[in-house]
Structures are given as C-alpha cells and as structure tokens.
Design an enzyme around this catalytic site. Sequence first.
Site, short mmCIF file in Angstrom:
data_model
loop_
_atom_site.label_atom_id
_atom_site.label_comp_id
_atom_site.label_asym_id
_atom_site.label_seq_id
_atom_site.Cartn_x
_atom_site.Cartn_y
_atom_site.Cartn_z
CG ASP A 37 28.68 23.47 -4.59
OD1 ASP A 37 29.67 23.84 -3.94
OD2 ASP A 37 27.94 22.53 -4.23
CB ILE A 38 27.50 18.56 -6.66
CG1 ILE A 38 26.75 17.41 -7.29
CG2 ILE A 38 27.71 18.33 -5.17
CD1 ILE A 38 27.53 16.12 -7.33
CG ASN A 99 34.46 27.42 3.89
OD1 ASN A 99 34.25 28.40 4.60
ND2 ASN A 99 33.50 26.89 3.14
CD GLN A 106 39.90 23.31 2.75
OE1 GLN A 106 40.60 23.63 3.69
NE2 GLN A 106 40.33 23.24 1.51
CG HIS A 112 36.83 24.89 -2.95
ND1 HIS A 112 37.56 23.95 -2.25
CD2 HIS A 112 35.69 25.09 -2.24
CE1 HIS A 112 36.89 23.60 -1.15
NE2 HIS A 112 35.75 24.28 -1.12
CG HIS A 114 32.19 28.11 -1.92
ND1 HIS A 114 31.33 27.03 -1.99
CD2 HIS A 114 33.21 27.72 -1.11
CE1 HIS A 114 31.82 26.03 -1.25
NE2 HIS A 114 32.95 26.43 -0.71
P1 5GP Z 1 33.91 23.40 1.27
O1 5GP Z 1 33.06 22.98 2.42
O2 5GP Z 1 35.14 22.52 1.16
O3 5GP Z 1 34.23 24.85 1.26
O4 5GP Z 1 33.04 23.21 -0.04
C1 5GP Z 1 33.02 22.03 -0.80
C2 5GP Z 1 31.93 22.19 -1.84
O5 5GP Z 1 32.12 21.20 -2.84
C3 5GP Z 1 30.52 22.00 -1.29
O6 5GP Z 1 29.75 23.19 -1.55
C4 5GP Z 1 29.98 20.80 -2.06
O7 5GP Z 1 28.62 20.92 -2.40
C5 5GP Z 1 30.86 20.77 -3.28
N1 5GP Z 1 31.08 19.42 -3.83
C6 5GP Z 1 31.41 18.31 -3.15
N2 5GP Z 1 31.56 17.26 -3.99
C7 5GP Z 1 31.33 17.75 -5.24
C8 5GP Z 1 31.35 17.14 -6.54
O8 5GP Z 1 31.60 15.96 -6.72
N3 5GP Z 1 31.06 17.96 -7.59
C9 5GP Z 1 30.79 19.29 -7.43
N4 5GP Z 1 30.51 19.99 -8.54
N5 5GP Z 1 30.76 19.88 -6.22
C10 5GP Z 1 31.04 19.12 -5.14
#
Ligand code: 5GP
Length: 128
Positions: A37-38, A99, A106, A112, A114
């Site tokens: 995760d970034i 999520n 989300q 995805h 985590h």
């Molecule tokens: P969500 O909120 O959709 O469950 O999680 C999205 C996740 O993607 C977040 O934890 C965010 O830090 C990660 N993320 C967003 N953009 C990027 C990216 O460009 N590269 C990577 N490796 N992770 C990302």
Amino acid sequence: IKMSYNYDDNNIFAKILRGEIPNKTVLETDYSLAFEDISPAAPVHILVIPKGPYVSHDHFAIEASNEEFLDYTRAIGEVCKITGVQPSSGGSGFRSIANAGQDAIQEVPHFHTHIIGGRNLGRMISPT
Ligand code: 5GP
C-alpha cells in the site's frame, strides 16, 4: 432487483495492472497481484487484488471463476507467509479488510483485500 456491476477501467489499480503506474510487488500469480500500500497504516500493509475486473468483494464472490477464486485465496495465504504475520508460524497476527461502497469508504473501485499487521491494531471498528 437486477444486480449489475460497472467496472471503471481507469481506476488506479487497473493502471497498476496495465503497468502504467509502478508498484512494489510482493507476489504475482496467474490471477492475482499483491503489492505494498502506498500509504501504509501499519508496518505490514499489503493489497491483494484479482487481475480480473471486479469492483468489490461481493462482485468477485458472485462472479469470479473457480480458478480466480482459488488463486486469490491462496495468494492471500502466501502473502501472510511472506510477511510473517501468521499467528500459527510465530507471527503476531494481522487483519484482512475489504471495503465496499460508500459506508465502508472504498476509495479504489477494484476489489482488494488489505492485509495489515506488524502492530497491535486495536478493536475491529472504531466508534463513530
Ligand atoms: P480502500 O479505501 O479502497 O479500501 O483502499 C484503497 C487503498 O489503496 C488505500 O489504502 C490507499 O493507500 C491505496 N492506494 C491508493 N492509490 C495507490 C497507489 O497508487 N498505489 C498503491 N500501492 N496504493 C494505493
């Protein structure tokens, strides 16, 4: 109610899968990709995604093929091994989170999971 899922080809994980955006890959299999995760929320924070165009966990659970489903589940297991979080192998545990939609906030509309660990994560859900 008829269910339909609209996958957005321009989401950031689609771009990662096409190689348009770099990622720190932890594991790649036939049908899945795992990468860091970034913006990690803990010392271990890996995202595991199917390569197929699934919006959310429910989408994947309903429409993925047996091969995709098996590959994805095994990929998550492998990531737990690679990162050393498995409680059964001396790791201190982890949380898997997927999520979906607005209530779960989300951010990226490509399914995805985590895998988060490496510190005490507190209770499952914070009070609002
Ligand atoms: P969500 O909120 O959709 O469950 O999680 C999205 C996740 O993607 C977040 O934890 C965010 O830090 C990660 N993320 C967003 N953009 C990027 C990216 O460009 N590269 C990577 N490796 N992770 C990302």
